[in-house]
Design a protein around this motif. Structure first.
Motif, PDB file in Angstrom:
ATOM      1  N   SER A 123       0.851  -1.179   0.000  1.00 31.67           N
ATOM      2  CA  SER A 123       0.000   0.000   0.000  1.00 31.67           C
ATOM      3  C   SER A 123       0.891   1.234   0.000  1.00 31.67           C
ATOM      4  O   SER A 123       2.095   1.142   0.260  1.00 31.67           O
TER       5      SER A 123
ATOM      6  N   PRO B 168      -6.254  -3.512  -4.739  1.00 34.39           N
ATOM      7  CA  PRO B 168      -6.392  -3.866  -3.335  1.00 34.39           C
ATOM      8  C   PRO B 168      -7.770  -4.465  -3.085  1.00 34.39           C
ATOM      9  O   PRO B 168      -8.741  -4.097  -3.737  1.00 34.39           O
TER      10      PRO B 168
ATOM     11  N   SER C 187      -5.994  -6.853   1.736  1.00 33.50           N
ATOM     12  CA  SER C 187      -4.880  -7.154   0.837  1.00 33.50           C
ATOM     13  C   SER C 187      -4.506  -5.906   0.049  1.00 33.50           C
ATOM     14  O   SER C 187      -5.366  -5.271  -0.552  1.00 33.50           O
ATOM     15  N   PRO C 188      -3.212  -5.562   0.029  1.00 34.36           N
ATOM     16  CA  PRO C 188      -2.789  -4.368  -0.717  1.00 34.36           C
ATOM     17  C   PRO C 188      -2.736  -4.640  -2.221  1.00 34.36           C
ATOM     18  O   PRO C 188      -2.811  -5.784  -2.664  1.00 34.36           O
TER      19      PRO C 188
END
Length: 169
Positions: A108, A142, A146-147
């Protein structure tokens, strides 16, 4: 009406947005702590449709405009060559993606900012620039916690190698 960052968004406006912008708006709202049900109510949709919008992935060029607005961070200003300087956030991101290899890097903007010891805003600007130059691509959007998964393109690798060679790396 729902507030996405600083943009008021209602059902009519949401419906008129391009699909990739709807996905980004939903992901931003989710990052801000909104649930799919809350977003769905605000934009006149259902929670399953919002989940589907959030999981969509797109490969597109953000802009053909190669300029960036002036900012206080000197390293982020566009250089006359249009290439990362080797000391800026953009080059550091290219370096990380090179190390990650072909499978990409799941990260991220917050994680990248902490890793590179820069602000999240600097990372976002650098990522937008790299995307617009086609130096990186998002392999996976994303989803939930979860990025996104990012990878470097052949052009990005070429630029990274060129800058590294200038630095004698």
């Amino acid at each position: 009406m729902l507030l996405f960052a600083e943009i008021a968004l209602d059902a009519a406006r949401f419906a008129s947005m391009a699909p990739e912008l709807r996905t980004e708006a939903v992901l931003l709202a989710m990052e801000r702590g909104k649930t799919a049900a809350e977003i769905a109510r605000a934009v006149g949709s259902t929670a399953p449709e919002i989940h589907q919008v959030a999981s969509a992935t797109y490969l597109f060029q953000l802009s053909t405009d190669r300029t960036m607005p002036a900012d206080d961070a000197e390293e982020e200003r566009p250089k006359h060559t249009g290439r990362p300087s080797g000391t800026g956030t953009a080059f550091k991101i290219l370096d990380l993606l090179t190390e990650a290899g072909g499978n990409g890097l799941a990260a991220s903007s917050d994680t990248l900012a902490k890793t590179l010891s820069v602000s999240e805003r600097q990372v976002q600007r650098a990522m937008n620039r790299l995307l617009s130059e086609n130096f990186i691509v998002r392999l996976k959007a994303p989803s939930g916690k979860s990025p996104a998964v990012w990878t470097i393109t052949a052009d990005g690798m070429s630029v990274r190698d060129e800058v590294a060679a200038r630095q004698g790396r």
